[in-house]
Design an enzyme around this catalytic site. Structure first.
Site, mmCIF file in Angstrom:
data_model
loop_
_atom_site.group_PDB
_atom_site.id
_atom_site.type_symbol
_atom_site.label_atom_id
_atom_site.label_comp_id
_atom_site.label_asym_id
_atom_site.label_seq_id
_atom_site.Cartn_x
_atom_site.Cartn_y
_atom_site.Cartn_z
ATOM 1 N N CYS A 205 -26.726 -3.451 -8.031
ATOM 2 C CA CYS A 205 -27.948 -3.732 -7.273
ATOM 3 C C CYS A 205 -27.626 -4.297 -5.898
ATOM 4 O O CYS A 205 -27.887 -5.472 -5.607
ATOM 5 C CB CYS A 205 -28.829 -4.682 -8.061
ATOM 6 S SG CYS A 205 -29.211 -3.988 -9.669
ATOM 7 N N ARG B 87 0.811 -1.210 0.000
ATOM 8 C CA ARG B 87 0.000 0.000 0.000
ATOM 9 C C ARG B 87 0.852 1.271 0.000
ATOM 10 O O ARG B 87 0.548 2.229 -0.714
ATOM 11 C CB ARG B 87 -0.899 -0.013 1.249
ATOM 12 C CG ARG B 87 -1.952 1.064 1.276
ATOM 13 C CD ARG B 87 -2.651 1.091 2.638
ATOM 14 N NE ARG B 87 -3.109 -0.209 3.069
ATOM 15 C CZ ARG B 87 -4.315 -0.710 2.811
ATOM 16 N NH1 ARG B 87 -5.186 -0.004 2.136
ATOM 17 N NH2 ARG B 87 -4.649 -1.911 3.259
ATOM 18 N N TYR C 292 -14.238 -2.700 3.686
ATOM 19 C CA TYR C 292 -13.477 -2.258 4.871
ATOM 20 C C TYR C 292 -13.998 -0.937 5.444
ATOM 21 O O TYR C 292 -13.280 -0.309 6.230
ATOM 22 C CB TYR C 292 -12.004 -2.029 4.502
ATOM 23 C CG TYR C 292 -11.300 -3.139 3.780
ATOM 24 C CD1 TYR C 292 -11.149 -4.402 4.351
ATOM 25 C CD2 TYR C 292 -10.738 -2.918 2.528
ATOM 26 C CE1 TYR C 292 -10.470 -5.403 3.681
ATOM 27 C CE2 TYR C 292 -10.046 -3.917 1.854
ATOM 28 C CZ TYR C 292 -9.917 -5.157 2.440
ATOM 29 O OH TYR C 292 -9.224 -6.139 1.774
ATOM 30 N N TYR D 106 -5.068 -2.082 -3.762
ATOM 31 C CA TYR D 106 -6.279 -2.829 -3.418
ATOM 32 C C TYR D 106 -7.506 -2.222 -4.110
ATOM 33 O O TYR D 106 -8.597 -2.177 -3.553
ATOM 34 C CB TYR D 106 -6.445 -2.913 -1.890
ATOM 35 C CG TYR D 106 -5.199 -3.481 -1.238
ATOM 36 C CD1 TYR D 106 -4.854 -4.817 -1.436
ATOM 37 C CD2 TYR D 106 -4.322 -2.678 -0.500
ATOM 38 C CE1 TYR D 106 -3.689 -5.336 -0.881
ATOM 39 C CE2 TYR D 106 -3.151 -3.196 0.052
ATOM 40 C CZ TYR D 106 -2.852 -4.527 -0.143
ATOM 41 O OH TYR D 106 -1.695 -5.048 0.390
HETATM 42 C C1 PLP Z 1 -0.576 -7.932 1.977
HETATM 43 C C2 PLP Z 1 0.776 -8.300 2.420
HETATM 44 C C3 PLP Z 1 1.802 -7.350 2.410
HETATM 45 C C4 PLP Z 1 1.586 -5.907 2.024
HETATM 46 O O1 PLP Z 1 0.805 -5.213 2.924
HETATM 47 P P1 PLP Z 1 0.638 -3.627 2.769
HETATM 48 O O2 PLP Z 1 -0.237 -3.240 3.876
HETATM 49 O O3 PLP Z 1 0.007 -3.383 1.443
HETATM 50 O O4 PLP Z 1 1.993 -3.023 2.850
HETATM 51 C C5 PLP Z 1 3.068 -7.758 2.786
HETATM 52 N N1 PLP Z 1 3.314 -9.032 3.167
HETATM 53 C C6 PLP Z 1 2.352 -9.977 3.180
HETATM 54 C C7 PLP Z 1 2.688 -11.351 3.590
HETATM 55 C C8 PLP Z 1 1.049 -9.648 2.815
HETATM 56 O O5 PLP Z 1 0.101 -10.576 2.854
#
Ligand code: PLP
Length: 423
Positions: A348, A281, A322, A377
């Site tokens: 819908c 993210r 979320y 995401y």
């Molecule tokens: C989703 C995930 C990430 C990344 O998470 P962010 O919040 O997008 O930084 C890193 N490592 C693992 C194992 C994940 O499942």
């Protein structure tokens, strides 16, 4: 900082007019900024590099945040690795030019076929999340005569993350093994001639806006490594996961990469260990927007105003899933006092409501709006619910842009479903 800024009254992406882009590609549409992706990766890397004791960590971008091949290639060229959670994601990373030597393979439920694929491609690090998985990997490695790098994913029982559905580090969550179990599994891995025990990993959640739980988890990981080393085991790698939050709206900013790096340095900087990180993210969220057009404004007699967009929950599910907040900005804001809208899509489902009672500049049918911070995401979680074609993605670089995932035609959508022979 990102490269979606107003210029001459219009919201732009780098040097590209979002109005022109929406006209050329059609809406709804995701737009990503190369300069922002590159900047976020560099800022993260440079923050870690500012602390010499941290060495040159592997920064494995979490592919699931935004797995578009051009996004991966943009980051791969800067030296990013890839944190993957499926065979499909490994294939994407390789197709985008990220070498197997920079690929980490995580996930609670890797199938035998997926693990075999990972062994054939020689991914650098397989994060093992349970004992049966360790046993399966060892037997697959033995029959193939290879020796994969293994890291044990630990669940340090520290809760964190912006929402219950994205907290992964508590005892109740399905991810990883306990600290005690990790000690036992690591010893098993190191004793197994088919496996190369590299180290331990944790990833406690996503959209984390406070360094304290991360520091607590990293401290527990440090203690674990020290216990393993005290038993004479070699531990050369510590993978500290991702999870760093981003500012979704005008609130106190989440920790800057430099503050994060300083915390990492203070907790594990003296350990003489190779570090790995898995940010998703933090790299991609603010590098993308979802562009949508107003279909109409539906004013009810009771005063409620629905802003009905051509984008829906199938294109951006974060608000429905979320309760996520996305800043919504008109691309060409009209003058006048703010108006209170419920912002909805055409699907819908009552859940297809992006937000309620949001004050926005006045909007009319045909106007464009941008959902900010939609680069992570977003498109990856989109679907064709209601047979709404999968949303296209565009990538901007300076004054150039390209469609990096086209919108499928209705004929293509229908052609994917061959009729049963008896019909
Ligand atoms: C989703 C995930 C990430 C990344 O998470 P962010 O919040 O997008 O930084 C890193 N490592 C693992 C194992 C994940 O499942």
């Amino acid at each position: 900082m990102n490269h979606f800024e107003p210029r001459d009254g219009e919201l732009r992406c780098e040097d590209v007019s979002l109005t022109a882009l929406a006209e050329a590609v059609g809406t709804p549409l995701y737009v990503y900024s190369s300069a922002t992706l590159e900047r976020h990766y560099r800022v993260f890397r440079e923050a870690l590099e500012a602390f010499p004791r941290l060495g040159a960590p592997l920064i494995a971008y979490a592919v699931k945040a935004n797995s578009n091949l051009s996004v991966l290639a943009t980051l791969g060229r800067l030296g990013a690795g890839a944190d993957t959670v499926s065979e499909g994601e490994i294939r994407r990373a390789l197709a985008a030019g990220i070498p197997a030597s920079r690929i980490v393979y995580s996930g609670v439920g890797k199938t035998a076929a997926e693990l075999a694929f990972a062994l054939e491609t020689g991914v650098e690090q397989i994060n093992i999340e349970s004992e049966p998985e360790l046993t399966l990997l060892a037997s697959l490695a033995r029959t193939r005569g290879v020796r994969p790098g293994v890291v044990i994913r630990v669940n340090p029982d520290v809760g964190a993350g912006g929402h219950a559905k994205i907290s992964t580090g508590t005892r109740e969550s399905k991810f990883g093994v306990s600290l005690a179990e990790a000690e036992r599994l690591y010893a098993l891995a190191e004793a197994d001639p088919n496996l190369k025990a590299l180290g331990v990993a944790c990833h406690i959640g996503s959209q984390i806006t406070d360094l304290a739980p991360l520091a607590r988890a990293f401290g527990l990981m440090r203690d674990l490594v020290e216990r393993l080393r005290a038993q004479g085991l070699t531990v050369e790698r510590l993978d500290l996961g991702g999870g760093l939050g981003v500012p979704y709206f005008n609130q106190p900013d989440p920790p800057a990469p430099m503050a994060f790096a300083a915390m990492v340095d203070s907790v594990v900087g003296d350990m003489d260990i190779d570090l790995a990180f898995e940010p998703g993210r933090a790299i991609a969220a603010n590098a993308g927007v979802l562009l949508a057009r107003v279909i109409h404004v539906h004013a009810r007699p009771d005063g409620r105003r629905f802003l009905v967009l051509d984008a829906a929950m199938n294109d951006l599910i974060r608000p429905a899933m979320y309760d996520a907040y996305h800043d919504i900005r008109p691309v060409n804001p009209r003058p006048g006092p703010l108006v209170t809208y419920d912002v909805v899509g055409p699907v819908c489902e009552t859940g297809d409501t992006f937000t309620r009672d949001r004050d926005l500049p006045p909007l009319e049918a045909g106007d464009l709006v941008a959902f900010m911070s939609a680069g992570a995401y977003g498109a990856v979680m989109s679907s064709e619910y209601n047979t709404r074609p999968l949303i296209p993605e565009g990538l901007v670089k300076g004054a150039d842009w390209a469609v990096v995932r086209p919108r499928p035609t209705y004929d293509e959508i229908l052609a994917r479903e061959p009729a049963a022979p008896w019909l």
